[in-house]
Design an enzyme around this catalytic site. Sequence first.
Site, short mmCIF file in Angstrom:
data_model
loop_
_atom_site.label_atom_id
_atom_site.label_comp_id
_atom_site.label_asym_id
_atom_site.label_seq_id
_atom_site.Cartn_x
_atom_site.Cartn_y
_atom_site.Cartn_z
N HIS A 1 0.85 -1.19 0.00
CA HIS A 1 0.00 0.00 0.00
C HIS A 1 0.89 1.24 0.00
CE1 HIS A 1 0.46 -0.66 4.48
NE2 HIS A 1 0.84 0.59 4.35
P1 TYD Z 1 -1.91 -2.42 7.49
O1 TYD Z 1 -1.31 -1.11 7.79
O2 TYD Z 1 -2.85 -2.54 6.33
O3 TYD Z 1 -0.75 -3.46 7.38
P2 TYD Z 1 -0.29 -4.32 6.13
O4 TYD Z 1 -0.50 -3.51 4.90
O5 TYD Z 1 1.14 -4.54 6.42
O6 TYD Z 1 -1.10 -5.56 6.19
O7 TYD Z 1 -2.69 -2.94 8.80
C1 TYD Z 1 -3.27 -4.21 8.87
C2 TYD Z 1 -4.58 -4.09 9.64
O8 TYD Z 1 -4.33 -3.52 10.93
C3 TYD Z 1 -5.57 -3.17 8.95
O9 TYD Z 1 -6.85 -3.77 9.09
C4 TYD Z 1 -5.55 -1.91 9.75
C5 TYD Z 1 -5.09 -2.35 11.11
N1 TYD Z 1 -4.25 -1.32 11.77
C6 TYD Z 1 -4.79 -0.57 12.81
O10 TYD Z 1 -5.97 -0.73 13.19
N2 TYD Z 1 -4.01 0.37 13.41
C7 TYD Z 1 -2.73 0.59 13.03
O11 TYD Z 1 -2.03 1.47 13.61
C8 TYD Z 1 -2.19 -0.19 11.96
C9 TYD Z 1 -0.78 0.03 11.47
C10 TYD Z 1 -2.98 -1.14 11.36
#
Ligand code: TYD
Length: 176
Positions: free
Chosen positions: A79
Amino acid sequence: MICPSPHADPAASRIATDDGSVAGSSGEQYEARLIDLPTIDSQTPDAIGAITVLEAPPFEIKRIYWIHGAGAGEMRGHHAHRTLCQILVAVSGAFEIKAVTDTEEIRFMLDTPRRGLLLGPGLWRTICALKENSVLMVAASATFNEADYIRDFDAFLDFRKDLREMRRNIGGIDQR
Ligand code: TYD
């Protein structure tokens, strides 16, 4: 270990220079660079280990989270962020981070807690754990906001195009 990338052309992939600075083929400067973090190594025989400090970062830290429990070769990220700035530190183990634009990607190796990677907005990123039980700490400039994410690669390419046009227009205004 080579972690898969969203750009099919391997020629578009390069490794960050030693000083961590990064410039795109267009000469555009990307906000993605390695920063050496001050480390105090133990000076006396009875002190243990070292202390590394992230102090006065170039943005106000509103959130800290850490990625852990990934197996070697497992990937996250995929992303970009519209506005978020982050500093990534491999506090344990090692990660390969790819910062991706519309034309190329730059690979950063984070394999020491003594270094951080400053990642600005507008960069697609992939995060690949290189060792079992690696831990990546992330300091971020804002609290969690799903609206700041771009999770679709084509939408990311559109975002970069808009950004480029905006910069060109601003450049035009500056030259008048
Ligand atoms: P994401 O940032 O999309 O991580 P990746 O792209 O590495 O999988 O986060 C994964 C999930 O965690 C997404 O549903 C959002 C949640 N999340 C939070 O609720 N708070 C946060 O601070 C972060 C980083 C993620």
